[in-house]
Design an enzyme around this catalytic site. Structure first.
Site, PDB file in Angstrom:
ATOM      1  N   HIS A 298       0.851  -1.183   0.000  1.00 36.85           N
ATOM      2  CA  HIS A 298       0.000   0.000   0.000  1.00 36.85           C
ATOM      3  C   HIS A 298       0.887   1.232   0.000  1.00 36.85           C
ATOM      4  O   HIS A 298       1.796   1.333   0.811  1.00 36.85           O
ATOM      5  CB  HIS A 298      -0.880   0.014   1.248  1.00 36.85           C
ATOM      6  CG  HIS A 298      -1.655  -1.251   1.439  1.00 36.85           C
ATOM      7  ND1 HIS A 298      -1.117  -2.361   2.055  1.00 36.85           N
ATOM      8  CD2 HIS A 298      -2.910  -1.595   1.084  1.00 36.85           C
ATOM      9  CE1 HIS A 298      -2.024  -3.329   2.075  1.00 36.85           C
ATOM     10  NE2 HIS A 298      -3.120  -2.889   1.496  1.00 36.85           N
TER      11      HIS A 298
ATOM     12  N   ASP B  21      -7.512  -9.794   1.848  1.00 37.22           N
ATOM     13  CA  ASP B  21      -7.349  -8.418   1.362  1.00 37.22           C
ATOM     14  C   ASP B  21      -6.723  -7.513   2.428  1.00 37.22           C
ATOM     15  O   ASP B  21      -6.273  -7.972   3.473  1.00 37.22           O
ATOM     16  CB  ASP B  21      -8.672  -7.857   0.833  1.00 37.22           C
ATOM     17  CG  ASP B  21      -9.697  -7.538   1.908  1.00 37.22           C
ATOM     18  OD1 ASP B  21      -9.383  -7.613   3.115  1.00 37.22           O
ATOM     19  OD2 ASP B  21     -10.830  -7.190   1.540  1.00 37.22           O
ATOM     20  N   SER B  22      -6.716  -6.243   2.173  1.00 36.04           N
ATOM     21  CA  SER B  22      -6.081  -5.254   3.059  1.00 36.04           C
ATOM     22  C   SER B  22      -6.666  -5.248   4.468  1.00 36.04           C
ATOM     23  O   SER B  22      -5.999  -4.840   5.420  1.00 36.04           O
ATOM     24  CB  SER B  22      -6.230  -3.851   2.463  1.00 36.04           C
ATOM     25  OG  SER B  22      -5.657  -3.813   1.184  1.00 36.04           O
TER      26      SER B  22
END
Length: 180
Positions: free
Chosen positions: A58, A98-99
């Site tokens: 990210h 996922d994040s």
């Protein structure tokens, strides 16, 4: 429960819907027959692949204030077909963390053009189109995607990466693919 239903629906579409496109009629435009051929070829004549995920990254202001998951572990299966020049068409389905540590399924088609091998090493670039679903976006409603793909391949092992641009930052994913 919604995750299981979404995964099941996406798997059914992947397995049963692709062959329906195999028979383009004689009245189909040339571009349509070409697109259909690229998608159907790996399904009918391709070799199997195994996908493993494990790295998200990210960048940018969008993600600066939140502690996000950088270990997007997951996996899946797919098929690929190589043309005479060594370029590949791929169909795949996998899921990863996922994040926010929720399951994110992905199904799609990818096209990659590879450099001529330098010994066992070659590099690839292309695109992928398909569908994904996220818990934080419409409660796992399938969402379309179109993204760039970059690869480094050594013999049958490829490290593939993509970047998902955001308004103020970017999200990336690395996927390992082994050709069976």
């Amino acid at each position: 429960m919604k995750i299981k239903k979404t995964l099941c629906l996406m798997a059914v579409a992947f397995i049963f819907e692709w062959p329906m496109f195999a028979h383009a009629s004689d009245s189909s435009p040339a571009w349509q027959s070409s697109v259909v051929g690229h998608v159907v070829q790996p399904y009918q004549d391709g070799s199997w692949d195994v996908y493993l995920t494990g790295c998200n990254w990210h960048t940018g202001a969008t993600f600066s204030k939140t502690k996000l998951n950088a270990k997007g572990f997951g996996g899946g299966m797919g098929k690929h077909w190589s043309d005479a020049s060594g370029h590949q068409d791929m169909l795949y389905a996998f899921a990863f963390s996922d994040s926010y540590k929720h399951v994110q399924p992905v199904i799609g088609y990818a096209r990659q053009w590879f450099t001529k091998p330098m010994g066992p090493l070659s590099f690839g670039a292309g695109f992928t189109v398909g569908f994904t679903a996220r818990s934080d976006m419409f409660h796992y409603l399938p969402l379309p995607m179109a993204l760039p793909v970059f690869s480094m391949r050594v013999n049958k092992l490829s490290l593939m990466s993509t970047v998902i641009p955001r308004r103020r930052g970017a999200l990336g994913l690395i996927v390992a693919r082994y050709e069976l």
